[in-house]
Design a protein around this motif. Sequence first.
Motif, PDB file in Angstrom:
ATOM      1  N   ARG A   8      -8.918  15.603 -12.600  1.00  0.00           N
ATOM      2  CA  ARG A   8      -9.305  14.527 -13.519  1.00  0.00           C
ATOM      3  C   ARG A   8      -8.088  13.753 -13.999  1.00  0.00           C
ATOM      4  O   ARG A   8      -8.133  12.527 -14.144  1.00  0.00           O
ATOM      5  CB  ARG A   8     -10.103  15.091 -14.691  1.00  0.00           C
ATOM      6  N   GLU A   9      -6.995  14.461 -14.244  1.00  0.00           N
ATOM      7  CA  GLU A   9      -5.778  13.756 -14.671  1.00  0.00           C
ATOM      8  C   GLU A   9      -5.198  12.928 -13.530  1.00  0.00           C
ATOM      9  O   GLU A   9      -4.780  11.780 -13.735  1.00  0.00           O
ATOM     10  CB  GLU A   9      -4.726  14.750 -15.172  1.00  0.00           C
ATOM     11  N   PHE A  10      -5.179  13.500 -12.343  1.00  0.00           N
ATOM     12  CA  PHE A  10      -4.661  12.767 -11.177  1.00  0.00           C
ATOM     13  C   PHE A  10      -5.477  11.512 -10.911  1.00  0.00           C
ATOM     14  O   PHE A  10      -4.938  10.428 -10.686  1.00  0.00           O
ATOM     15  CB  PHE A  10      -4.695  13.679  -9.943  1.00  0.00           C
ATOM     16  N   GLU A  11      -6.810  11.638 -10.941  1.00  0.00           N
ATOM     17  CA  GLU A  11      -7.674  10.486 -10.663  1.00  0.00           C
ATOM     18  C   GLU A  11      -7.525   9.419 -11.741  1.00  0.00           C
ATOM     19  O   GLU A  11      -7.536   8.224 -11.451  1.00  0.00           O
ATOM     20  CB  GLU A  11      -9.128  10.924 -10.552  1.00  0.00           C
ATOM     21  N   SER A  12      -7.354   9.843 -12.977  1.00  0.00           N
ATOM     22  CA  SER A  12      -7.153   8.892 -14.065  1.00  0.00           C
ATOM     23  C   SER A  12      -5.872   8.087 -13.849  1.00  0.00           C
ATOM     24  O   SER A  12      -5.868   6.853 -13.968  1.00  0.00           O
ATOM     25  CB  SER A  12      -7.091   9.641 -15.402  1.00  0.00           C
ATOM     26  N   TYR A  13      -4.793   8.779 -13.510  1.00  0.00           N
ATOM     27  CA  TYR A  13      -3.521   8.088 -13.280  1.00  0.00           C
ATOM     28  C   TYR A  13      -3.606   7.186 -12.049  1.00  0.00           C
ATOM     29  O   TYR A  13      -3.152   6.036 -12.071  1.00  0.00           O
ATOM     30  CB  TYR A  13      -2.400   9.115 -13.099  1.00  0.00           C
ATOM     31  N   MET A  14      -4.198   7.697 -10.970  1.00  0.00           N
ATOM     32  CA  MET A  14      -4.323   6.916  -9.741  1.00  0.00           C
ATOM     33  C   MET A  14      -5.062   5.615  -9.986  1.00  0.00           C
ATOM     34  O   MET A  14      -4.652   4.537  -9.519  1.00  0.00           O
ATOM     35  CB  MET A  14      -5.048   7.774  -8.692  1.00  0.00           C
ATOM     36  N   GLU A  15      -6.139   5.672 -10.748  1.00  0.00           N
ATOM     37  CA  GLU A  15      -6.920   4.461 -10.994  1.00  0.00           C
ATOM     38  C   GLU A  15      -6.181   3.487 -11.901  1.00  0.00           C
ATOM     39  O   GLU A  15      -6.299   2.266 -11.726  1.00  0.00           O
ATOM     40  CB  GLU A  15      -8.272   4.848 -11.585  1.00  0.00           C
ATOM     41  N   LEU A  38       0.831  -1.202   0.000  1.00  0.00           N
ATOM     42  CA  LEU A  38       0.000   0.000   0.000  1.00  0.00           C
ATOM     43  C   LEU A  38       0.869   1.257   0.000  1.00  0.00           C
ATOM     44  O   LEU A  38       0.564   2.239  -0.688  1.00  0.00           O
ATOM     45  CB  LEU A  38      -0.923  -0.005   1.222  1.00  0.00           C
ATOM     46  N   LEU A  39       1.964   1.213   0.752  1.00  0.00           N
ATOM     47  CA  LEU A  39       2.877   2.352   0.776  1.00  0.00           C
ATOM     48  C   LEU A  39       3.560   2.541  -0.572  1.00  0.00           C
ATOM     49  O   LEU A  39       3.781   3.675  -1.020  1.00  0.00           O
ATOM     50  CB  LEU A  39       3.928   2.169   1.873  1.00  0.00           C
ATOM     51  N   ALA A  40       3.901   1.433  -1.217  1.00  0.00           N
ATOM     52  CA  ALA A  40       4.527   1.516  -2.539  1.00  0.00           C
ATOM     53  C   ALA A  40       3.570   2.152  -3.548  1.00  0.00           C
ATOM     54  O   ALA A  40       3.970   2.975  -4.382  1.00  0.00           O
ATOM     55  CB  ALA A  40       4.961   0.133  -3.007  1.00  0.00           C
ATOM     56  N   ALA A  41       2.299   1.770  -3.456  1.00  0.00           N
ATOM     57  CA  ALA A  41       1.292   2.362  -4.344  1.00  0.00           C
ATOM     58  C   ALA A  41       1.134   3.853  -4.049  1.00  0.00           C
ATOM     59  O   ALA A  41       1.056   4.684  -4.962  1.00  0.00           O
ATOM     60  CB  ALA A  41      -0.045   1.646  -4.184  1.00  0.00           C
ATOM     61  N   TRP A  42       1.073   4.187  -2.756  1.00  0.00           N
ATOM     62  CA  TRP A  42       0.964   5.599  -2.352  1.00  0.00           C
ATOM     63  C   TRP A  42       2.135   6.408  -2.898  1.00  0.00           C
ATOM     64  O   TRP A  42       1.947   7.510  -3.426  1.00  0.00           O
ATOM     65  CB  TRP A  42       0.925   5.697  -0.831  1.00  0.00           C
ATOM     66  N   LYS A  43       3.342   5.872  -2.793  1.00  0.00           N
ATOM     67  CA  LYS A  43       4.538   6.586  -3.254  1.00  0.00           C
ATOM     68  C   LYS A  43       4.498   6.793  -4.756  1.00  0.00           C
ATOM     69  O   LYS A  43       4.836   7.867  -5.261  1.00  0.00           O
ATOM     70  CB  LYS A  43       5.794   5.806  -2.858  1.00  0.00           C
ATOM     71  N   ARG A  44       4.078   5.771  -5.479  1.00  0.00           N
ATOM     72  CA  ARG A  44       4.013   5.876  -6.943  1.00  0.00           C
ATOM     73  C   ARG A  44       2.981   6.922  -7.364  1.00  0.00           C
ATOM     74  O   ARG A  44       3.238   7.735  -8.256  1.00  0.00           O
ATOM     75  CB  ARG A  44       3.665   4.513  -7.535  1.00  0.00           C
ATOM     76  N   ILE A  45       1.840   6.910  -6.732  1.00  0.00           N
ATOM     77  CA  ILE A  45       0.781   7.874  -7.068  1.00  0.00           C
ATOM     78  C   ILE A  45       1.201   9.287  -6.656  1.00  0.00           C
ATOM     79  O   ILE A  45       0.963  10.259  -7.378  1.00  0.00           O
ATOM     80  CB  ILE A  45      -0.530   7.460  -6.383  1.00  0.00           C
ATOM     81  N   SER A  46       1.857   9.400  -5.512  1.00  0.00           N
ATOM     82  CA  SER A  46       2.270  10.712  -5.009  1.00  0.00           C
ATOM     83  C   SER A  46       3.375  11.340  -5.844  1.00  0.00           C
ATOM     84  O   SER A  46       3.604  12.545  -5.755  1.00  0.00           O
ATOM     85  CB  SER A  46       2.754  10.586  -3.555  1.00  0.00           C
ATOM     86  N   GLN A  79     -10.672   4.593  -1.912  1.00  0.00           N
ATOM     87  CA  GLN A  79     -11.714   5.486  -1.399  1.00  0.00           C
ATOM     88  C   GLN A  79     -11.141   6.784  -0.859  1.00  0.00           C
ATOM     89  O   GLN A  79     -11.684   7.866  -1.096  1.00  0.00           O
ATOM     90  CB  GLN A  79     -12.521   4.768  -0.316  1.00  0.00           C
ATOM     91  N   ARG A  80     -10.025   6.713  -0.126  1.00  0.00           N
ATOM     92  CA  ARG A  80      -9.432   7.933   0.437  1.00  0.00           C
ATOM     93  C   ARG A  80      -8.843   8.813  -0.663  1.00  0.00           C
ATOM     94  O   ARG A  80      -8.978  10.037  -0.614  1.00  0.00           O
ATOM     95  CB  ARG A  80      -8.345   7.586   1.459  1.00  0.00           C
ATOM     96  N   LEU A  81      -8.229   8.220  -1.656  1.00  0.00           N
ATOM     97  CA  LEU A  81      -7.695   8.999  -2.771  1.00  0.00           C
ATOM     98  C   LEU A  81      -8.829   9.638  -3.572  1.00  0.00           C
ATOM     99  O   LEU A  81      -8.712  10.774  -4.043  1.00  0.00           O
ATOM    100  CB  LEU A  81      -6.848   8.111  -3.675  1.00  0.00           C
ATOM    101  N   SER A  82      -9.922   8.915  -3.700  1.00  0.00           N
ATOM    102  CA  SER A  82     -11.082   9.462  -4.407  1.00  0.00           C
ATOM    103  C   SER A  82     -11.689  10.636  -3.644  1.00  0.00           C
ATOM    104  O   SER A  82     -12.194  11.587  -4.251  1.00  0.00           O
ATOM    105  CB  SER A  82     -12.141   8.371  -4.608  1.00  0.00           C
TER     106      SER A  82
END
Length: 334
Positions: free
Chosen positions: A278-285, A196-204, A254-257
């Motif tokens: 919209r770009e951030f949410e697209s990449y996050m998903e 989960l932290l790895a995903a958070w870091k990649r998205i951040s 859910q928290r990122l959304s």
Amino acid sequence: MTSTTTEPSLPSTSSLEIEKLIDPALYRLTDGLPTKELQMMVSEAKSCETLLEQEIQLLEKALASEDSLLDAEKSSVDRMINIEFTPPDRFFTISTLLGRLREPLAPPLPPNSAIAASRLKSQHNILQPPTKKKKTNASVATSNSSAGIPTEADSNNSNNVRVNSNDKIHVERLKQLLKLDGNPEYRRRHTDPTKLLAAWKRISSHRTAGVFRRPVRDGEAPGYTERILFPIDLSLIRKMIMSGMIISWADLHQRLSLICHNCVKFNGRESDYGIVTREFESYMEEVLLQLIGAVSRASTPTVANHGNSVSNIDSKPDKLTTGSGTTVASVKKE
């Protein structure tokens, strides 16, 4: 004789298919929102529906006989025709849901709308760092293109084939998102926060994430705490992962959304921040789809079937491209 390469074909996307996806897409955007926010959304939806019905009745009356309109009604009709402000824009939560819909599900713009032109001119202004020396037109176009920002040349060179191709990609990805809840991995409890932290870091680390990394202060955005009842940011999400409050992909999603919901709700769906969201949410998903799909495939045993290796998950990695030009692997249902 020259040979040409063609992109792999995707199923055709009809307007009826897109229309059928709107309701489940809107419902998905409400997943994980706090109860109080959902209650406000229901109340605003009823008020919005009433206003829409009133405007439709007035427009129908004007079409039937303009002479029968009172002066006040004529002014209202003129205002409806000439401005782009619609009833959904009067209600924060409803406008937010519509603002988070991405192409091809995004609501159509009004006739003769100036929004498309303003998007092209002002898109991602808040992401551009100040430059010390002036760039030439050629260098600006090159840097914008490499960053995934639409340029005037991109607009002029666009065609229906490309638009249709993008629509198919977006529809396929939306279908994958709608199926996430049926994937056991999506809600599986993580005893170790590493993934989960790895995903958070990649998205951040995405270029749009900078505006979401720290809490919003009232001094920076007056009235924020009054309108946004449940503030959240990327630094708080990291703390929630470390403390065990976020223990699954679904929790993280859910928290990122909620970050995206808050940003569009406060700034408006057509603001620069709305476009960035919209770009951030697209990449996050896309990142979440890739990571969840990879874990699902790795944990699924294969069995021999007449000499062939067959998996009981009918998915395979596929490459999708975000609006920022970043290509990541996702899961494509066949």
